[in-house]
Design a protein around this motif. Structure first.
Motif: not given
Length: 129
Positions: A14, A51, A54-55, A57-59, A61-62, A67-68
């Protein structure tokens, strides 16, 4: 943008994905507002667990790189990446300290270290590899 992951690396998959997307943004291969593959699509394309994507992408985004949206999907932040603030500068110092300490232990001079940094910066200015 081509994603190349090293499955033999000690760096988590990730994190490699995060670094490659940030690299693409820095090189202007990915532009503000440009769409990225969905979590499922990217996972299937590169053969990793959804997953893991996703991990990553979440980082991203944070940290303000993407942007999602439910309707638009995943896009490079249309407003551009947030500018460096004091929090980011503190984070940067924290991450540079061990690299500099290891360089000192390995007899890399300050001049050589700064030259390496300068060369890397140049690759992003010119958009080359």
């Amino acid at each position: 943008m081509l994603i190349n992951l090293d499955f033999e690396s000690n760096e988590p998959i990730y994190q490699q994905l995060v670094h490659q997307i940030i690299d693409g943004i820095a090189r202007k291969e990915l532009t503000p507002g440009e769409g990225l593959p969905s979590v499922r699509s990217l996972a299937a394309d590169i053969g990793i667990n959804l997953h893991t994507v996703n991990k990553a992408y979440q980082q991203l985004k944070q940290d303000g790189f993407i942007q999602i949206h439910r309707q638009k999907g995943v896009v490079v932040n249309p407003d551009g990446v947030p500018k460096a603030d004091e929090t980011y500068r503190d984070h940067l110092k924290k991450n540079l300290r061990p690299l500099i300490a290891e360089s000192v232990c390995r007899d890399i001079s300050e001049e050589e270290f700064l030259k390496l940094c300068s060369n890397i910066f140049e690759t992003y200015k010119g958009g080359s590899t």
